[in-house]
Design a protein around this motif. Structure first.
Motif, PDB file in Angstrom:
ATOM      1  N   VAL A  20     -16.793  35.376  64.361  1.00 41.59           N
ATOM      2  CA  VAL A  20     -15.511  34.222  64.611  1.00 41.59           C
ATOM      3  C   VAL A  20     -16.297  33.065  64.958  1.00 41.59           C
ATOM      4  CG1 VAL A  20     -13.853  34.139  66.102  1.00 41.59           C
ATOM      5  CG2 VAL A  20     -13.986  36.027  65.157  1.00 41.59           C
ATOM      6  N   LEU A  35     -10.520  18.052  64.738  1.00 45.79           N
ATOM      7  CA  LEU A  35     -11.355  18.613  64.961  1.00 45.79           C
ATOM      8  C   LEU A  35     -11.529  18.936  67.076  1.00 45.79           C
ATOM      9  CD1 LEU A  35     -14.921  19.277  65.372  1.00 45.79           C
ATOM     10  CD2 LEU A  35     -14.491  17.080  65.987  1.00 45.79           C
ATOM     11  N   LEU A  62      -9.425  21.839  66.923  1.00 49.01           N
ATOM     12  CA  LEU A  62      -9.978  23.285  66.675  1.00 49.01           C
ATOM     13  C   LEU A  62     -11.024  23.539  68.095  1.00 49.01           C
ATOM     14  CD1 LEU A  62     -12.896  23.820  64.363  1.00 49.01           C
ATOM     15  CD2 LEU A  62     -13.833  23.525  66.007  1.00 49.01           C
ATOM     16  N   ILE A  63     -11.116  22.163  68.677  1.00 52.57           N
ATOM     17  CA  ILE A  63     -11.748  22.445  69.819  1.00 52.57           C
ATOM     18  C   ILE A  63     -10.948  22.914  71.058  1.00 52.57           C
ATOM     19  CG2 ILE A  63     -13.411  20.871  71.999  1.00 52.57           C
ATOM     20  CD1 ILE A  63     -14.358  19.548  69.134  1.00 52.57           C
ATOM     21  N   VAL A 115     -16.887  25.556  60.853  1.00 51.08           N
ATOM     22  CA  VAL A 115     -15.288  24.925  60.299  1.00 51.08           C
ATOM     23  C   VAL A 115     -15.787  23.403  60.574  1.00 51.08           C
ATOM     24  CG1 VAL A 115     -12.801  24.571  59.992  1.00 51.08           C
ATOM     25  CG2 VAL A 115     -14.286  26.448  59.598  1.00 51.08           C
ATOM     26  N   ALA A 116     -16.528  23.663  62.734  1.00 56.27           N
ATOM     27  CA  ALA A 116     -16.579  21.915  63.171  1.00 56.27           C
ATOM     28  C   ALA A 116     -17.343  21.107  62.194  1.00 56.27           C
ATOM     29  CB  ALA A 116     -17.014  22.709  64.792  1.00 56.27           C
ATOM     30  N   TYR A 132      -6.905  38.807  68.952  1.00 50.91           N
ATOM     31  CA  TYR A 132      -7.451  37.784  68.974  1.00 50.91           C
ATOM     32  C   TYR A 132      -7.963  37.805  67.623  1.00 50.91           C
ATOM     33  CZ  TYR A 132     -12.528  34.835  69.638  1.00 50.91           C
ATOM     34  OH  TYR A 132     -13.422  34.012  69.871  1.00 50.91           O
ATOM     35  N   LEU A 142      -8.868  13.815  60.746  1.00 46.61           N
ATOM     36  CA  LEU A 142     -10.325  14.689  61.132  1.00 46.61           C
ATOM     37  C   LEU A 142     -10.386  14.684  61.893  1.00 46.61           C
ATOM     38  CD1 LEU A 142     -12.618  12.887  58.053  1.00 46.61           C
ATOM     39  CD2 LEU A 142     -11.239  15.377  57.650  1.00 46.61           C
ATOM     40  N   THR A 156     -17.418  41.461  66.108  1.00 45.93           N
ATOM     41  CA  THR A 156     -16.661  40.102  65.500  1.00 45.93           C
ATOM     42  C   THR A 156     -16.464  38.992  66.218  1.00 45.93           C
ATOM     43  OG1 THR A 156     -15.512  42.772  65.842  1.00 45.93           O
ATOM     44  CG2 THR A 156     -14.124  40.669  65.141  1.00 45.93           C
ATOM     45  N   ALA A 157     -16.665  38.866  67.459  1.00 45.33           N
ATOM     46  CA  ALA A 157     -16.744  37.718  68.100  1.00 45.33           C
ATOM     47  C   ALA A 157     -17.591  36.462  67.809  1.00 45.33           C
ATOM     48  CB  ALA A 157     -16.490  38.193  69.311  1.00 45.33           C
ATOM     49  N   THR A 193     -10.705  31.393  73.409  1.00 43.66           N
ATOM     50  CA  THR A 193     -11.501  32.364  73.794  1.00 43.66           C
ATOM     51  C   THR A 193     -11.229  32.284  75.303  1.00 43.66           C
ATOM     52  OG1 THR A 193     -12.950  30.327  72.999  1.00 43.66           O
ATOM     53  CG2 THR A 193     -14.023  31.692  74.952  1.00 43.66           C
ATOM     54  N   LEU A 234      -7.994  28.893  62.203  1.00 41.30           N
ATOM     55  CA  LEU A 234      -9.142  28.323  61.593  1.00 41.30           C
ATOM     56  C   LEU A 234      -8.627  28.041  60.175  1.00 41.30           C
ATOM     57  CD1 LEU A 234     -12.190  30.508  62.206  1.00 41.30           C
ATOM     58  CD2 LEU A 234     -12.440  27.921  63.089  1.00 41.30           C
ATOM     59  N   LEU A 256     -19.313  24.270  73.025  1.00 45.20           N
ATOM     60  CA  LEU A 256     -18.124  24.551  72.208  1.00 45.20           C
ATOM     61  C   LEU A 256     -18.937  26.599  71.635  1.00 45.20           C
ATOM     62  CD1 LEU A 256     -15.049  25.128  71.861  1.00 45.20           C
ATOM     63  CD2 LEU A 256     -15.126  24.715  69.689  1.00 45.20           C
ATOM     64  N   LEU A 260      -9.646  35.728  75.136  1.00 43.22           N
ATOM     65  CA  LEU A 260     -10.249  36.705  74.555  1.00 43.22           C
ATOM     66  C   LEU A 260     -10.772  37.105  76.434  1.00 43.22           C
ATOM     67  CD1 LEU A 260     -12.127  38.392  72.645  1.00 43.22           C
ATOM     68  CD2 LEU A 260     -14.136  36.760  72.844  1.00 43.22           C
ATOM     69  N   PHE A 289     -20.488  28.471  75.232  1.00 39.39           N
ATOM     70  CA  PHE A 289     -18.285  28.738  76.074  1.00 39.39           C
ATOM     71  C   PHE A 289     -18.185  29.701  75.472  1.00 39.39           C
ATOM     72  CE2 PHE A 289     -14.214  28.415  76.125  1.00 39.39           C
ATOM     73  CZ  PHE A 289     -14.192  28.446  76.947  1.00 39.39           C
ATOM     74  N   GLN A 290     -18.166  30.429  74.092  1.00 40.86           N
ATOM     75  CA  GLN A 290     -18.320  31.430  73.380  1.00 40.86           C
ATOM     76  C   GLN A 290     -19.409  32.520  73.328  1.00 40.86           C
ATOM     77  OE1 GLN A 290     -17.164  30.010  69.808  1.00 40.86           O
ATOM     78  NE2 GLN A 290     -15.095  29.472  70.158  1.00 40.86           N
ATOM     79  N   SER A 317     -17.571  30.974  62.550  1.00 43.55           N
ATOM     80  CA  SER A 317     -16.709  30.326  61.364  1.00 43.55           C
ATOM     81  C   SER A 317     -16.502  28.899  62.306  1.00 43.55           C
ATOM     82  CB  SER A 317     -15.934  31.464  61.467  1.00 43.55           C
ATOM     83  OG  SER A 317     -16.700  32.890  61.392  1.00 43.55           O
ATOM     84  N   THR A 318     -16.236  29.465  63.408  1.00 42.51           N
ATOM     85  CA  THR A 318     -15.765  28.083  64.276  1.00 42.51           C
ATOM     86  C   THR A 318     -16.704  26.816  64.151  1.00 42.51           C
ATOM     87  OG1 THR A 318     -14.712  29.676  65.699  1.00 42.51           O
ATOM     88  CG2 THR A 318     -14.369  27.553  66.272  1.00 42.51           C
ATOM     89  N   MET A 340     -17.647  42.705  70.106  1.00 40.16           N
ATOM     90  CA  MET A 340     -18.498  41.020  70.246  1.00 40.16           C
ATOM     91  C   MET A 340     -19.094  40.927  69.517  1.00 40.16           C
ATOM     92  SD  MET A 340     -17.251  39.449  72.410  1.00 40.16           S
ATOM     93  CE  MET A 340     -16.752  40.378  72.788  1.00 40.16           C
ATOM     94  N   GLN A 358     -20.663  18.183  71.761  1.00 36.89           N
ATOM     95  CA  GLN A 358     -19.411  18.936  71.892  1.00 36.89           C
ATOM     96  C   GLN A 358     -19.366  20.246  70.932  1.00 36.89           C
ATOM     97  OE1 GLN A 358     -15.193  17.118  71.295  1.00 36.89           O
ATOM     98  NE2 GLN A 358     -15.495  15.481  72.946  1.00 36.89           N
ATOM     99  N   ILE A 398     -16.348  19.558  59.453  1.00 35.44           N
ATOM    100  CA  ILE A 398     -15.218  18.669  59.756  1.00 35.44           C
ATOM    101  C   ILE A 398     -16.199  17.120  60.361  1.00 35.44           C
ATOM    102  CG2 ILE A 398     -12.941  17.351  61.087  1.00 35.44           C
ATOM    103  CD1 ILE A 398     -11.891  20.338  61.237  1.00 35.44           C
ATOM    104  N   ILE A 399     -16.723  17.961  60.933  1.00 32.49           N
ATOM    105  CA  ILE A 399     -16.979  16.669  61.733  1.00 32.49           C
ATOM    106  C   ILE A 399     -18.846  16.115  60.730  1.00 32.49           C
ATOM    107  CG2 ILE A 399     -20.130  15.799  63.249  1.00 32.49           C
ATOM    108  CD1 ILE A 399     -19.136  17.611  64.877  1.00 32.49           C
ATOM    109  N   PHE A 438      -7.452  42.823  70.840  1.00 30.51           N
ATOM    110  CA  PHE A 438      -8.571  43.002  70.110  1.00 30.51           C
ATOM    111  C   PHE A 438      -7.862  42.170  68.993  1.00 30.51           C
ATOM    112  CE2 PHE A 438     -12.262  41.891  68.478  1.00 30.51           C
ATOM    113  CZ  PHE A 438     -13.448  40.728  68.852  1.00 30.51           C
TER     114      PHE A 438
END
Lengths: 513, 125
Positions: free
Chosen positions: B90, A179, A182-183, B97-98, A150, A175, B86-87, A190, A158, B36, A193, B39-40, B93-94, B84, B32, B101-102, A147
């Motif tokens: 994460v 992105l 990132l995706i 950041v996304a 991960y 940019l 922690t996840a 994941t 990031l 995401l 994970l 999804f997580q 934070s993802t 979880m 998107q 950037i967008i 873990f």
């Protein structure tokens, strides 16, 4: 070269290599408080941090070679089953050293490149994120807890997304590339994970060695026959890891991310990030599943992807009009060589993989540095910017050319050593087709490298009156250390071959201790 | 009854797949990013479900708190739940950041539709 460190430091080396860049990164942010010249202080601080980290990594490798057992470091003295255990053996001590060397040299290199490419008020933030990325990469390599892998993977990812996006100051396509990275990167992480989740379900533990022992126990009790949970966990992990190491056909994020990132970032990321992905794959395939789960069918699939990847990415590299993109596609191909090596699952193959992790890191790192130097002087990395540049920046372009020979695998460069082991491994298994693909990849590499070399040395600049200076010494020295190393280890591969063979034996003999 | 016992796992997989589909099918970058996140989130549900104790005879575990029930009887495994936490950090934070950037993409391109961005790039080169 013996490194003598006081006992109080020696005992904590595994954790120090992570903590140095982690806290270094957080502290680097405060240099933003300095009104003028904060960026230079941040750079000097980063060089100091990575230099100390490099010393620790070198001392740790010595310590590992001196002791028969892997070094285990329990954070907070909790037993590994409950807490997080760092565990260092011949494989990861070697990878940590590779990452540290690249991290130190690219940090030294970064100064002028960052000055030119990143807005002035962001230098302290750049170095802060830069060091955090290094901390994440080293952390993945040192930890023995899945873990934890991960979490550190996400830390490094990031920060790398952020670093790539910083290229947006010069070219807005950075940019979009960031992105996309990132995706796809998050999907990969994941999946990893989820794979870890299924393993946790089966074994009730997160520690790698413990996981392996539990799986062995379950297999002996007959619980693993037709066990779909093992199968599903392995499938999720392999897809996630393939995304992370950019194995063809899951490499789509890589070319643009490497191309539009700031030059220093391309050098660091190209040389380390995918290599750490490969290291994770080693750990999962050999240390956890080794001898428990029959991975041969999956490894054959990986070998097929790798073979296709070598050919397709080399063909793409030939057609690119941006030099950084040529190198990026070539990276996809070189990763495929590494994957091909270990997917043969014999001693020579794994050795070839481990050797190529180092060789490709120094070659590609050096070449991206050379391209970054041209970007600094001419302001671009398109093919046109390289026309006839060899006569104006001969030292830089000589490094680029030698690096290119390494990519091809010309004898006396370290690329040759990797290919030699790889072809040997394929022949041992009787896979003549695989050996053929390796040689074909070399031929295709000749085409894309020669195309660049011809433009660099024999092309005429579009604007002959335009003079550019040779790159500054702070760029040339790290560049030539890497390229010189690729020549040195092409002639005398004793160190790399010994380290790689030790690591390969370790992986194939159940993968630990 | 067995399929019903896996209800949460089915749900987790459905959420994961809806998110995954969104990431692939949506052309709007922000959508998107939202997919995401979904999804997580599915993975969090998967992990949380994994920690719940349910014995074959139907008795379920209690919350892993130091009470009399937990001292004597079965209790849920707190480890996946803690992971979880922690996840989730994460994942947030993802997304941060996304979205950052967008926002920059919107500033530089004036759009966050992938097709229009690709077209703008084509015009540039």
């Amino acid at each position: 070269m013996d490194i003598e460190l006081p006992e109080s430091i020696r005992a904590h080396l595994p954790v120090l290599v992570v903590l140095l860049p982690l806290f270094g990164g957080l502290l680097a942010m405060f240099t933003g408080l300095v009104q003028r010249g904060g960026g230079v202080i941040a750079w000097a601080w980063s060089v100091l941090t990575t230099a100390l980290m490099l010393i620790c990594a070198a001392a740790m490798l010595q310590q590992v070679h001196a002791s028969p057992e892997p070094l285990v470091y329990r954070l907070g003295s909790w037993p590994e089953a409950y807490g997080i255990g760092y565990s260092v053996d011949a494989l990861n001590a070697y990878v940590i050293l590779v990452v540290s060397i690249i991290a130190f040299l690219t940090t030294v290199y970064a100064k002028d490149s960052v000055m030119a490419e990143i807005a002035n008020d962001r230098h302290h933030l750049f170095y802060s994120v830069w060091l955090l990325a290094i901390a994440g990469l080293i952390g993945i390599t040192v930890t023995g807890d899945t873990f934890n892998i991960y979490v550190l993977l996400e830390i490094s990812s990031l920060t790398v997304y952020t670093l790539v996006a910083l290229g947006g100051d010069r070219d807005r396509r950075a940019l979009v590339a960031s992105l996309k990275y990132l995706i796809l990167g998050s999907i990969g992480a994941t999946f990893i994970l989820l794979g870890i989740g299924y393993l946790l379900m089966l074994t009730g533990t997160l520690n790698m060695t413990d996981m392996h022992d539990q799986l062995v126990r379950m297999r002996e009790a007959g619980d693993l026959v037709n066990n779909r949970t093992v199968f599903v966990s392995f499938a999720f992990l392999m897809v996630g890891l393939s995304l992370k190491m950019a194995l063809f056909p899951l490499h789509l994020w890589l070319p643009n991310a490497y191309t539009y990132a700031p030059s220093a970032v391309s050098a660091l990321v190209a040389a380390t990030a995918t290599k750490v992905g490969v290291y994770m794959t080693f750990r999962f395939v050999f240390t956890i599943y080794g001898g428990v789960y029959d991975t041969s069918a999956d490894l054959q699939l990986l070998a097929l992807c790798a073979c296709l990847g070598i050919v397709v990415s080399s063909l793409s590299a030939i057609r690119q009009m941006n030099v950084k993109k040529v190198l990026a596609y070539s990276s996809v191909g070189q990763i495929a060589y590494i994957v091909l090596g270990f997917s043969l699952a014999n001693h020579a193959g794994v050795t070839a993989s481990v050797i190529h992790i180092f060789n490709h890191a120094i070659i590609k790192g050096g070449m991206f540095m050379a391209v970054g130097a041209v970007a600094l002087r001419t302001g671009g990395t398109k093919i046109e910017d390289f026309k006839g540049i060899g006569r104006q920046m001969p030292v830089t372009m000589a490094a680029f050319t030698v690096g290119g020979c390494g990519l091809i695998g010309v004898p006396l460069t370290s690329g040759f050593i990797s290919k030699w082991y790889l072809v040997q491994a394929a022949m041992q298994e009787g896979y003549w087709g695989v050996a053929g693909v390796v040689l074909l990849g070399g031929v295709l590499a000749i085409i894309y490298v020669w195309r660049l070399v011809e433009i660099i040395w024999f092309g005429t600049p579009d604007d002959p009156s335009k003079r550019v200076k040779e790159a500054p010494l702070s760029m040339l020295i790290p560049m030539w250390i890497l390229i010189g190393a690729s020549l040195y280890f092409g002639v005398d591969a004793t160190w790399t071959a010994d380290s790689a063979q030790a690591a390969a034996s370790l992986l194939l003999n159940g993968g630990h201790g | 009854m067995e399929s019903f016992g896996y209800f949460n796992y089915w749900l987790a997989i459905v959420i994961i797949m809806i998110g995954f589909y969104g990431v692939i099918a949506r052309r709007n970058l922000l959508k998107q990013a939202i997919s995401l996140g979904l999804f997580q989130t599915g993975v969090f549900l998967f992990y949380v479900t994994m920690g719940v104790y349910r014995s074959p005879d139907g008795t379920s575990g209690v919350a892993p708190i130091w009470t009399d029930a937990a001292k004597t009887g079965p209790f849920d495994n707190p480890l996946p739940h803690v992971l979880m936490l922690t996840a989730i950090v994460v994942s947030v934070s993802t997304l941060a950041v996304a979205v950052a950037i967008i926002v920059s993409i919107q500033r530089k391109y004036g759009t966050i539709e992938e097709d229009e961005i690709l077209e703008a790039d084509k015009r540039d080169s």
